[in-house]
Motif scaffolding. Sequence first.
Motif, PDB file in Angstrom:
ATOM      1  N   LYS A 156       0.823  -1.213   0.000  1.00  0.00           N
ATOM      2  CA  LYS A 156       0.000   0.000   0.000  1.00  0.00           C
ATOM      3  C   LYS A 156       0.852   1.255   0.000  1.00  0.00           C
ATOM      4  O   LYS A 156       0.533   2.242  -0.676  1.00  0.00           O
ATOM      5  CB  LYS A 156      -0.916  -0.017   1.224  1.00  0.00           C
ATOM      6  N   HIS A 157       1.955   1.236   0.759  1.00  0.00           N
ATOM      7  CA  HIS A 157       2.769   2.456   0.863  1.00  0.00           C
ATOM      8  C   HIS A 157       4.188   2.099   1.311  1.00  0.00           C
ATOM      9  O   HIS A 157       4.385   1.179   2.103  1.00  0.00           O
ATOM     10  CB  HIS A 157       2.149   3.426   1.868  1.00  0.00           C
ATOM     11  N   PHE A 174       1.223  -2.796   4.117  1.00  0.00           N
ATOM     12  CA  PHE A 174       0.576  -3.718   3.182  1.00  0.00           C
ATOM     13  C   PHE A 174      -0.937  -3.537   3.214  1.00  0.00           C
ATOM     14  O   PHE A 174      -1.503  -2.988   4.166  1.00  0.00           O
ATOM     15  CB  PHE A 174       0.956  -5.164   3.522  1.00  0.00           C
ATOM     16  N   GLU A 175      -1.594  -4.023   2.172  1.00  0.00           N
ATOM     17  CA  GLU A 175      -3.034  -3.839   2.032  1.00  0.00           C
ATOM     18  C   GLU A 175      -3.828  -4.602   3.090  1.00  0.00           C
ATOM     19  O   GLU A 175      -5.001  -4.300   3.316  1.00  0.00           O
ATOM     20  CB  GLU A 175      -3.484  -4.265   0.629  1.00  0.00           C
ATOM     21  N   ASP A 176      -3.197  -5.589   3.733  1.00  0.00           N
ATOM     22  CA  ASP A 176      -3.892  -6.304   4.805  1.00  0.00           C
ATOM     23  C   ASP A 176      -3.731  -5.611   6.154  1.00  0.00           C
ATOM     24  O   ASP A 176      -4.141  -6.130   7.186  1.00  0.00           O
ATOM     25  CB  ASP A 176      -3.414  -7.758   4.894  1.00  0.00           C
ATOM     26  N   ASN A 203       6.964   3.353  -4.458  1.00  0.00           N
ATOM     27  CA  ASN A 203       5.501   3.470  -4.420  1.00  0.00           C
ATOM     28  C   ASN A 203       4.890   3.323  -5.803  1.00  0.00           C
ATOM     29  O   ASN A 203       3.858   2.666  -5.974  1.00  0.00           O
ATOM     30  CB  ASN A 203       5.087   4.806  -3.796  1.00  0.00           C
ATOM     31  N   ARG A 207       2.875  -0.369  -5.484  1.00  0.00           N
ATOM     32  CA  ARG A 207       1.527  -0.205  -4.956  1.00  0.00           C
ATOM     33  C   ARG A 207       0.555  -1.180  -5.620  1.00  0.00           C
ATOM     34  O   ARG A 207       0.448  -1.245  -6.853  1.00  0.00           O
ATOM     35  CB  ARG A 207       1.047   1.225  -5.153  1.00  0.00           C
ATOM     36  N   GLY A 208      -0.135  -1.977  -4.790  1.00  0.00           N
ATOM     37  CA  GLY A 208      -1.107  -2.941  -5.287  1.00  0.00           C
ATOM     38  C   GLY A 208      -0.530  -4.277  -5.709  1.00  0.00           C
ATOM     39  O   GLY A 208      -1.270  -5.191  -6.061  1.00  0.00           O
TER      40      GLY A 208
END
Length: 365
Positions: A156-157, A174-176, A203, A207-208
């Motif tokens: 995520k960042h 992370f996205e989680d 980034n 990202r993703g």
Amino acid sequence: MGRTDGRASDVNTPIFARGPSLAELDERARDIFRRIVESYLDTGEPVGSRTLSKSGLLLSPASIRNTMQDLTQLGLLGAPHVSAGRLPTHAGLRLFVDGLLEVGDVAEDERRSIDARLRAHGRNYEDALNEASAILSGLAGGAAMVVTPTRDAGVKHVEFVALGAERTLAIMVFEDGTVENRLIRLPAGVTPSALQEASNFLNSRLRGRTLVEARVDLRTELDGARRELDETAARLVEDGMAAWSGGAAEDRSLIVRGRANLLESRETAEDLERVRSLFEDLEQKEQLIQLLDGVRDGEGVRIFIGAETRLFSLSGSAVIAAPYMTGSQRVLGAIGVIGPARLNYARIIPLVDYTARVLGQVMNA
């Protein structure tokens, strides 16, 4: 208390056939077999028929010897010397653990200690993993192992934060919702603009995407972008990616604590030789990670004993391990205890199970 699962790892192919089942033993054979194994786990010494006849068995030494001979022929017992008593084989230990072992529970004071020590580290997962291995090595009396999580959530960042002139904190979110922090030594001459440039570069590429997905592409892109990036920013990108685990066995960390515990109460040359072989096993990082990754497809404790795996065929070691996972039951990694096959299974199994569950809660906080 979670279930135990004695299956050997697919990676470490079993090198002996499974022994008989308990259904093949009559009541007398089961009782004698159980007493021999319990005595061996307690003392480490061979058990003779006269010793058993004095332990409350209402049988003559001759009758006991005949049953011990039958158990030996079944592959459940062995003798270190012709005139010695009997010891359980690895197949015998497996039968005992799977069918006769009475597993207790973790004492309340130990539960409080495990909870407090793991939760004290908050969201610093690296410290929590190190603490978990320290807890198990101290309570279980063997060496403890923790495999760091595989990372399959998208990034995520990314950010680099200077911590003085020589170090930076590399932060990856992370996205989680999990966060990984790594301390990195700064290349000489790094400026705040270079830190921002390295953050922007990562980034835009990560990202993703998961680290595993981006790893190969990122190396190629970095080679092509060196003319555009500041030299120190490019170095930061390389160091940052090297510091984060990408999920491959050769890049993931294996934390081992408590090797010194394995040297305690090793009195004979044979004992020391086994420990030497066990120490060599502990150097086989990739194989140990693969072994512990075999725990990931189950929810409970897994047990690997001696020659069930090629890795431990010489040292006769045993591993008791369990996965630690998120609240949604996504497995992150595994934690366990390794030592000689004469581990205190009844005590260590619940300790490993409980520590794994609390570690999963901490990692999911």
